[in-house]
Write an enzyme that holds these catalytic residues in place. Structure first.
Site, PDB file in Angstrom:
ATOM      1  N   ARG A  74       0.840  -1.193   0.000  1.00 53.70           N
ATOM      2  CA  ARG A  74       0.000   0.000   0.000  1.00 53.70           C
ATOM      3  C   ARG A  74       0.876   1.245   0.000  1.00 53.70           C
ATOM      4  O   ARG A  74       1.951   1.255   0.602  1.00 53.70           O
ATOM      5  CB  ARG A  74      -0.929   0.015   1.215  1.00 53.70           C
ATOM      6  CG  ARG A  74      -2.089  -0.958   1.147  1.00 53.70           C
ATOM      7  CD  ARG A  74      -3.098  -0.549   0.081  1.00 53.70           C
ATOM      8  NE  ARG A  74      -4.286  -1.398   0.059  1.00 53.70           N
ATOM      9  CZ  ARG A  74      -4.447  -2.440  -0.732  1.00 53.70           C
ATOM     10  NH1 ARG A  74      -3.469  -2.791  -1.563  1.00 53.70           N
ATOM     11  NH2 ARG A  74      -5.575  -3.136  -0.708  1.00 53.70           N
ATOM     12  N   HIS A 114      -0.674   0.444  -9.952  1.00 54.50           N
ATOM     13  CA  HIS A 114      -1.382  -0.480  -9.052  1.00 54.50           C
ATOM     14  C   HIS A 114      -1.894  -1.706  -9.815  1.00 54.50           C
ATOM     15  O   HIS A 114      -3.081  -2.048  -9.781  1.00 54.50           O
ATOM     16  CB  HIS A 114      -2.547   0.229  -8.352  1.00 54.50           C
ATOM     17  CG  HIS A 114      -2.938  -0.423  -7.056  1.00 54.50           C
ATOM     18  ND1 HIS A 114      -3.420   0.270  -5.983  1.00 54.50           N
ATOM     19  CD2 HIS A 114      -2.905  -1.716  -6.660  1.00 54.50           C
ATOM     20  CE1 HIS A 114      -3.683  -0.554  -4.984  1.00 54.50           C
ATOM     21  NE2 HIS A 114      -3.374  -1.778  -5.371  1.00 54.50           N
TER      22      HIS A 114
END
Length: 312
Positions: free
Chosen positions: A227, A275
């Protein structure tokens, strides 16, 4: 059996049809605001509070490997999900394989010094560089869950020294395990490559900061697959500029999409992907969810349930 589905970007109709085929006895519907009709299971990603609040559900499935978006909303709105309702995540529905591909390809990229040769190419400079030696190229995995285990397995094939760090000690063959904050410095001290696969919890936010980066060997590399909130981006940029960190491969960021004005875009020692290190594979996810629901209906023990207190 009734199943409600909500995802802001997925092809909802595909999912509903696939779930109906996989669980023929289920009535599957797309949830919309105002739908308060009872349901047994909810399949969600970034769900609105009203979707889950007050429901007597048998389980909720997060349609990804992380559950931080649900847990953070639950902190602000504890009424969203009853404490008795189990929360599941997609523990490994093809994501482990994707993480393996991503991690191995980037580690080999650094090990063979392709990043350095790219910089030389940009200035039309021809110069063979000294090779790195495997025994000095220790790889550390920060976070030793299911995905961390998969990545470690794939890297063992290449005979790199491996170590992992997590809250509790692991017993992975061929991997040196470190546990707890008191062993973090020792873990970092030999990591030429640091691969971040930590869960997103209050304890891990901002963990990759100046203090942590200073404990790495000079010229280390960072691969962030977890993250964006784990990394203090200004501290990473400072470490890159000083040479403490030689290169960073970043798939996740504090703000996504990464703003055009971010200095990370233009840094010569940073590589960015949007991502995509491990995305949800719909067919494998449907298979996992259908099997897990069948086990729950039989009262069997299942894997992948989230410990809400720990955050993963």
């Amino acid at each position: 059996m009734d199943i409600i589905f909500y995802h802001p970007t997925f092809d909802t109709q595909w999912w509903i049809e696939a779930l109906r085929k996989a669980i023929p006895q289920a009535r599957v519907r797309a949830w919309k605001s105002g739908d308060n009709v009872s349901a047994d299971y909810a399949l969600v990603w970034h769900p609105p509070v009203e979707m889950l609040a007050g429901r007597d559900l048998k389980a909720v499935f997060a349609l990804g490997a992380g559950v931080d978006s649900i847990l953070s909303k639950l902190q602000a709105h504890p009424e969203m999900l009853k404490p008795s309702v189990p929360l599941f995540r997609l523990e490994d529905t093809g994501m482990g394989e994707q993480m393996q591909e991503y991690a191995v390809s980037q580690v080999l990229h650094w090990f063979r010094r392709f990043d350095d040769y790219r910089i030389q190419q940009n200035s039309s400079h021809w110069q063979p560089l000294p090779e790195y030696h495997r025994e000095d190229f220790t790889i550390g995995i920060l976070g030793a869950g299911v995905l961390g285990s998969k990545v470690a397995q794939s890297l063992q094939t290449w005979r790199f020294p491996l170590r992992c760090w997590s809250r509790t000690r692991k017993s992975w063959p061929g991997v040196q395990s470190f546990a707890g904050r008191e062993e973090l410095s020792a873990f970092l001290s030999q990591c030429r490559v640091l691969i971040n696969l930590l869960p997103n919890t209050p304890e891990t936010v901002g963990i990759i900061n100046q203090q942590l980066l200073e404990k790495l060997p000079d010229g280390a590399y960072l691969l962030n697959l977890a993250r964006g909130v784990h990394v203090v981006e200004d501290d990473l940029l400072a470490a890159l500029d000083s040479g403490k960190v030689k290169g960073a491969m970043l798939d996740v960021f504090n703000r996504e999409p990464l703003p055009p004005e971010s200095p990370l875009w233009q840094h010569p020692r940073v590589t960015i992907t949007p991502h995509v290190a491990a995305i949800t594979r719909p067919a494998e996810a449907v298979d996992y969810i259908s099997r897990t629901i069948a086990q729950l209906e039989k009262g069997e023990r299942v894997c992948g349930q989230v410990d809400r207190a720990r955050g993963y």
